[in-house]
Scaffold this motif. Structure first.
Motif, PDB file in Angstrom:
ATOM      1  N   ILE A   1      36.983  70.323  10.811  1.00  0.00           N
ATOM      2  CA  ILE A   1      36.823  70.343  12.263  1.00  0.00           C
ATOM      3  C   ILE A   1      36.048  71.612  12.580  1.00  0.00           C
ATOM      4  CG2 ILE A   1      38.041  70.456  14.464  1.00  0.00           C
ATOM      5  CD1 ILE A   1      40.408  69.037  13.051  1.00  0.00           C
TER       6      ILE A   1
ATOM      7  N   ASP B   1      33.261  73.982  15.301  1.00  0.00           N
ATOM      8  CA  ASP B   1      33.059  74.368  16.696  1.00  0.00           C
ATOM      9  C   ASP B   1      32.034  73.479  17.386  1.00  0.00           C
ATOM     10  OD1 ASP B   1      34.912  76.359  16.507  1.00  0.00           O
ATOM     11  OD2 ASP B   1      33.458  77.945  16.072  1.00  0.00           O
TER      12      ASP B   1
ATOM     13  N   GLN C   1      32.275  70.337  17.741  1.00  0.00           N
ATOM     14  CA  GLN C   1      33.040  69.432  18.592  1.00  0.00           C
ATOM     15  C   GLN C   1      33.586  70.229  19.775  1.00  0.00           C
ATOM     16  OE1 GLN C   1      34.516  69.404  15.125  1.00  0.00           O
ATOM     17  NE2 GLN C   1      33.892  67.398  14.396  1.00  0.00           N
TER      18      GLN C   1
ATOM     19  N   ARG D   1      38.353  68.616  19.354  1.00  0.00           N
ATOM     20  CA  ARG D   1      39.069  69.327  18.289  1.00  0.00           C
ATOM     21  C   ARG D   1      40.569  69.110  18.422  1.00  0.00           C
ATOM     22  NH1 ARG D   1      35.367  73.464  19.475  1.00  0.00           N
ATOM     23  NH2 ARG D   1      36.962  74.657  20.544  1.00  0.00           N
TER      24      ARG D   1
END
Length: 188
Positions: free
Chosen positions: A141, A143, A145, A150
């Motif tokens: 995951i 940054d 997104q 997230r």
């Protein structure tokens, strides 16, 4: 025995009885909700009429499962458990687990609605790709997104596979299309 002791015991018994009745009412409401979900999702039958015909009861009026208490609560449990058995025999999937996943996915859809409100197919597909990449292929995951995405990805990593599958189907609109297709097919 003191008179006050009898009164205390009677009050305790009354409180205990009310707690039991409250739990029974809550259990019955939960059973109604499960039956309604089976009805809405058309998991076993193409229409409500077909389901009611199979059960052998009318969907409305005094004979419906909407009435509260008495033997109707028992009948609701019996019908649900029989439908659950039929579903398992047909699919090998535990109905209760699927309905729980549907409830979880519905909560996710409501909470993260702003992410997919565009209703553009490309946006939904991109969202689904990110979910699959992170939750199935263990991508990181990043940054890139947004904060909401997230948060959703982190929450989905904690949930079960059923919930993830149902959520993806809901995001893609597959469940809605299937329901609409079923209505069109029945209308012919």
């Amino acid at each position: 025995m003191n008179r006050n002791d009898k009164t205390v015991k009677m009050v305790d018994k009354r409180d205990e009885t009310q707690a039991i009745m409250s739990k029974a009412a809550a259990d019955d409401e939960a059973m109604k909700e499960k039956l309604n979900a089976v009805f809405r999702l058309r998991l076993l039958y193409n229409s409500g009429e077909e389901l009611w015909r199979h059960i052998g009861k009318s969907g409305g009026g005094n004979n419906s499962f909407g009435r509260v208490g008495g033997k109707d609560a028992f009948l609701r449990k019996a019908v649900y458990h029989e439908l659950e058995r039929e579903w398992y025999d047909k699919t090998g999937i535990i109905l209760n687990g699927l309905l729980d996943a549907y409830a979880q996915a519905t909560k996710f859809m409501e909470r993260y609605k702003p992410m997919h409100e565009d209703e553009e197919e490309g946006v939904r597909i991109e969202c689904c790709e990110q979910i699959v990449n992170v939750c199935i292929f263990d991508d990181e995951i990043t940054d890139k997104q947004g904060a909401k995405m997230r948060e959703l990805l982190l929450r989905l990593q904690e949930e079960d596979t059923y919930c993830l599958a149902v959520l993806l189907l809901m995001l893609l609109g597959v469940l809605l299309r299937l329901l609409k297709l079923g209505k069109v097919m029945r209308g012919r």
